[in-house]
Design a protein around this motif. Structure first.
Motif, PDB file in Angstrom:
ATOM      1  N   LEU A 817      -1.066 -14.464  45.771  1.00  0.00           N
ATOM      2  CA  LEU A 817      -0.876 -15.710  46.508  1.00  0.00           C
ATOM      3  C   LEU A 817      -0.162 -16.758  45.663  1.00  0.00           C
ATOM      4  N   LEU A 820       3.560 -16.451  45.643  1.00  0.00           N
ATOM      5  CA  LEU A 820       4.273 -16.593  46.911  1.00  0.00           C
ATOM      6  C   LEU A 820       5.535 -17.422  46.693  1.00  0.00           C
ATOM      7  N   ILE A 830      -0.311 -17.326  55.773  1.00  0.00           N
ATOM      8  CA  ILE A 830      -0.583 -16.945  54.384  1.00  0.00           C
ATOM      9  C   ILE A 830      -0.145 -18.080  53.472  1.00  0.00           C
ATOM     10  N   PRO A 832      -0.662 -20.309  49.503  1.00  0.00           N
ATOM     11  CA  PRO A 832      -0.960 -20.111  48.078  1.00  0.00           C
ATOM     12  C   PRO A 832      -2.438 -20.273  47.751  1.00  0.00           C
ATOM     13  N   PHE A 834      -6.190 -19.622  48.651  1.00  0.00           N
ATOM     14  CA  PHE A 834      -6.955 -18.660  49.438  1.00  0.00           C
ATOM     15  C   PHE A 834      -7.872 -19.362  50.436  1.00  0.00           C
ATOM     16  N   ARG A 842      -7.144 -13.891  55.363  1.00  0.00           N
ATOM     17  CA  ARG A 842      -7.722 -13.539  54.059  1.00  0.00           C
ATOM     18  C   ARG A 842      -8.015 -12.042  54.018  1.00  0.00           C
ATOM     19  N   VAL A 845      -4.720 -10.009  53.929  1.00  0.00           N
ATOM     20  CA  VAL A 845      -4.114 -10.006  52.594  1.00  0.00           C
ATOM     21  C   VAL A 845      -4.833  -9.006  51.688  1.00  0.00           C
TER      22      VAL A 845
END
Length: 884
Positions: A817, A820, A830, A832, A834, A842, A845
């Motif tokens: 992340l 990215l 999505i 950076p 979480f 989540r 990913v």
């Protein structure tokens, strides 16, 4: 058209991508040949990568980017340092060659994404072709794609059956006894006044507010036009070319919108001369996801905006007026066993309280939820809210509104009915739940009934004359051919128009009040449009049912027997009512089991929908249209109609949904003939893409990744269930058991405090109380719904959903992340950080992030500037058109 402009942009991007890809692959091949022959292949590759601009496959080095300068330093060290193993430089070389392969993958999947987007535009489904062609749309399909037009015009028998029934309602005038309606409403609303009062009664206030409302003094602004455009789009009133034009109009700027506002203001100033122009108005039948057909008007854009503007303002005013009436003393609001003033005095005396806290009661929770979620829920609270979109698909949701969406209201209805069953069964030993709706409510609502109700409530005659013109439109179905005769609507209201919603909700608000008044507030109608639920103790439900039947008869309406039924659950052997309607109680794909008192899946209904899904998926002529259909059916419609995870439903219900989803997928892809040769949607889409476009070994992440990062955004229906499973309540009834235990503890504590307290004088003791002896536990809990804070807490907990939980947050996911690329950091799904992501993404990913990093060097799957994301988003913004 916006789609044509974006299509041209996409074609340009594809040509540029093809040039870049060709040049890169040529340079890549040459570089690999040179490196293989070089004495220093690693340096050769490093230099070649630098020339190709591949310094990093992920953002900057601080976020995990590959550093060529570090590589050079380590290479130099290896020439002197014998401790560095000989295999390490070989690994470095493999990493450099992998960077070249990653860039090849990016170009390949960017091209694949673009071709799939173009396929979606070029090969619309037959349902889209029919809707657009019948109404003068300039479909972008090639001529070869429209060759099947005549063949699909035949349609399905069910469509023609429903069309004939719709015609029989709409084009036949249904006269009702307006004198009887006025007498009924007078008896309902007007209270006898034994003496003259200075202040208005609640009904007099309601009547005055409707009488004083006017349309002519309103000034439409460019902002009002913008809101109207959003509402018409949300209602899905227009399709094809007109929808595209409306989208373009919304982006045209304030100057253009101000011009439209001027036209609307001129029309309002001369509302007495308004008429439908042009006339007749085209009408179209559209198949819904639930298998039903609905008839939509297809007015000109300016007419749609005018009516939306007027309808929204009138709907907001109507809801405000009725909410004031609801809060008045005229509207009965009571628990099942309401406390008298003497009962309240006894409680306060023994418990040492000056006043019981009403807000901590179950009764308060019921009233507030009814008012906020079910009272005239179809009407907007504010002008900015626009329409409430009752007919919206299960995937539609207005993220800008703090009000519950139609889907959320439906889920709340299921949770409320389930929770009330548990609570009242625990308190009273029995519970009755009834369900009904009105047969063809929209098409069958008599115009004379509408006007009689509006006149009684106080609407001016000039306004009613406008409403008569609005409802008496001339209609023609282009699908009937060029010689089809226009016919005048004589009954019912148009669908997906806020003015129509106002008519329906105003009539049914009288029913809401009638039931509440007849049962002294012990039964409220939990009504969503014309879907009616009510529950409680058997005797109260019987009174409510008689009130509903009387209202239906007076208003000239009819109940839908197929959706009418009742369930009585009793722990003391009490028999079901002989006067309440027979039949099952259903919600979505669920049926309430009267023996177990829980919801079970109606598998026969599921099998019917599996057959329908096969038909709809078979007519998808592009990969993206298949994904869109899958997401609507499997990703949302089915999951929503099994009931979203809730504490009142428990873990057993969730596992039942898991089993049903597994059954559906198996039946979809592994049927008796196994015609697809695949066992799941992943393998099926891969095989189709490979067959049509030649791309092999397709990455799983490409299918499930969000569109803005270069994926198809296929939804996985199991993820939302998995995120809720760990925290699901195993035994929902235990929440009530715990609340009752806390009541016992509270009683014991209060008793000890009373017995330790100072003696009271006779003057301090209310009538019926003993100054020396604490009241019994039976008296303490007699009015639980009004006095028990633990019960209210348990009630709220049962209505809530289980806390969601994702997979463990690993360092690898954090790295992925953080790396990215900058151009993808505005992704909706999505991000950076979480914790800023929805739990679904989540989980996604965690499942596919590693493959993205391995094959694409990061979470972005393609070349951002080359991806036709806006074209795909435009296509996705129109609801799925189902084959009929």
């Amino acid at each position: 058209m916006a789609s044509r402009v974006l299509r041209d942009v996409t074609n340009y991007k594809r040509s540029q991508l093809a040039d870049r890809r060709k040049t890169f692959e040529e340079r890549k091949a040459a570089l690999l040949v040179v490196a293989k022959a070089s004495n220093d292949p690693i340096s050769t590759l490093a230099d070649g990568l630098k020339k190709l601009g591949l310094k990093s496959t992920t953002a900057t080095t601080q976020y995990g980017g590959f550093s060529l300068s570090n590589l050079r330093s380590m290479l130099k060290q290896a020439t002197f340092d014998a401790s560095i193993p000989s295999a390490l430089p070989s690994a470095w070389r493999a990493d450099l060659e992998r960077l070249l392969d990653i860039q090849s993958n990016k170009y390949e999947y960017t091209d694949l994404f673009s071709r799939l987007a173009t396929e979606w535009v070029d090969k619309p489904n037959d349902a889209n072709i029919l809707l657009d062609t019948r109404f003068g749309g300039d479909s972008t399909a090639d001529s070869s794609d429209t060759e099947s037009f005549e063949s699909v015009q035949v349609g399905r028998d069910e469509m023609y059956r429903q069309r004939q029934e719709w015609d029989s309602f709409v084009f036949t005038e249904r006269q009702t006894d307006t004198d009887a309606i006025e007498a009924y409403l007078t008896n309902l609303f007007v209270e006898p006044q034994p003496k003259k009062k200075v202040r208005e009664t609640a009904f007099e206030s309601l009547h005055r507010q409707f009488r004083d409302w006017t349309m002519e003094d309103r000034e439409c602004s460019s902002q009002d036009v913008e809101l109207a455009i959003k509402s018409v789009l949300k209602a899905d009133l227009l399709s094809g070319r007109k929808r595209d034009e409306l989208i373009a109009l919304g982006d045209a700027g304030k100057g253009v919108l101000a011009e439209i506002a001027d036209v609307i203001n001129m029309e309002i100033a001369n509302l007495g001369d308004w008429s439908w122009k042009p006339s007749p108005t085209p009408a179209q039948m559209r198949k819904q996801l639930n298998g039903k057909y609905r008839v939509y008007m297809d007015p000109e854009i300016h007419q749609a905006l005018l009516l939306q503007y007027l309808g929204t303002h009138l709907a907001v005013h109507t809801k405000t007026v009725f909410k004031t009436f609801f809060r008045s003393r005229a509207w009965p609001k009571s628990a099942h066993t309401a406390m008298t003033s003497q009962d309240r005095a006894r409680h306060e005396f023994y418990l040492g309280r000056k006043k019981l806290s009403f807000q901590d009661s179950l009764l308060f929770a019921r009233r507030e939820q009814f008012k906020d979620d079910f009272f005239l829920t179809q009407l907007p609270e504010t002008v900015s809210e626009g329409n409430r979109d009752y007919n919206g698909s299960d995937d539609s949701h207005d993220e800008d509104s703090d009000k519950k969406s139609p889907l959320e209201i439906k889920q709340t209805l299921l949770r409320l009915g389930t929770t009330e069953l548990m609570v009242q069964r625990k308190i009273y030993g029995s519970f009755t739940l009834c369900q009904t709706d009105f047969k063809w409510f929209g098409p069958s609502l008599p115009h004379s009934t509408i006007f009689a109700v509006l006149k009684f409530l106080g609407f001016e005659e000039s306004h009613i004359e406008f409403f008569k013109k609005y409802l008496s439109m001339s209609l023609v179905f282009p699908q009937d051919g060029p010689n089809a005769e226009p016919r005048t609507r004589r009954c019912g209201v148009p669908i997906s128009q806020t003015l129509s919603d106002m008519f329906g909700e105003t009539v049914l608000a009288c029913l809401d009040f009638a039931v509440s008044k007849a049962t002294s507030g012990r039964c409220q109608l939990y009504r969503f449009h014309d879907d009616v639920w009510f529950w409680g103790q058997k005797a109260d439900c019987e009174v409510a049912w008689e009130a509903i039947k009387k209202f239906t008869d007076v208003m000239g309406m009819a109940l839908n027997e197929e959706k009418t039924g009742s369930v009585h659950v009793s722990d003391n052997g009490e028999k079901p009512s002989s006067t309440l309607p027979k039949g099952a109680v259903r919600w979505g794909f669920l049926v309430l089991d009267p023996v177990e008192g829980r919801w079970v899946v109606d598998m026969a209904n599921v099998d019917l929908h599996i057959a329908e899904m096969r038909l709809q998926f078979a007519q998808c002529r592009s990969i993206f249209s298949y994904v869109q259909a899958w997401n609507s059916y499997m990703g949302r419609f089915l999951g929503n109609n099994f009931g979203q995870p809730a504490n009142c439903l428990g873990l057993q219900h969730l596992d039942m949904i898991f089993s049903t989803f597994k059954y559906i997928q198996k039946k979809l892809f592994v049927d008796d003939d196994n015609v697809t040769g695949c066992e799941d949607v992943t393998s099926y889409l891969k095989s189709v893409i490979e067959e049509r476009f030649g791309t092999q070994d397709i990455a799983n992440v490409f299918l499930y990744w969000p569109v803005e990062l270069g994926g198809l955004e296929l939804r996985n229906p199991f993820i939302p269930l998995m995120t809720a499973r760990e925290n699901s309540v195993k035994e929902p009834k235990d929440l009530l058991e715990a609340a009752f235990e806390r009541d016992e503890e509270a009683y014991d504590e209060a008793k000890r405090a009373f017995e330790k307290g100072s003696s009271r004088t006779i003057a301090d003791v209310p009538k019926g109380c003993d100054a020396e002896t604490f009241f019994s536990f039976e008296d303490f809990v007699r009015f639980r719904e009004e006095t028990s804070a633990p019960l209210k807490t348990a009630y709220d907990d049962l209505l809530d959903g289980p806390g969601v939980s994702g997979l463990e947050y690993t360092r690898f996911v954090e790295y992925a992340l953080k790396s990215l690329p900058l151009e993808y950091r505005h992704s909706k799904h999505i991000k950076p950080e979480f914790v800023a992501m929805d739990v679904y993404w989540r989980w996604t990913v965690q499942l596919y992030g590693a493959e993205a990093m391995e094959r694409f060097g990061g979470l972005g799957l393609g070349e951002k500037e080359m991806l036709p994301v806006e074209l795909v988003n435009l296509m996705r913004s129109e609801r799925v058109r189902w084959q009929g």
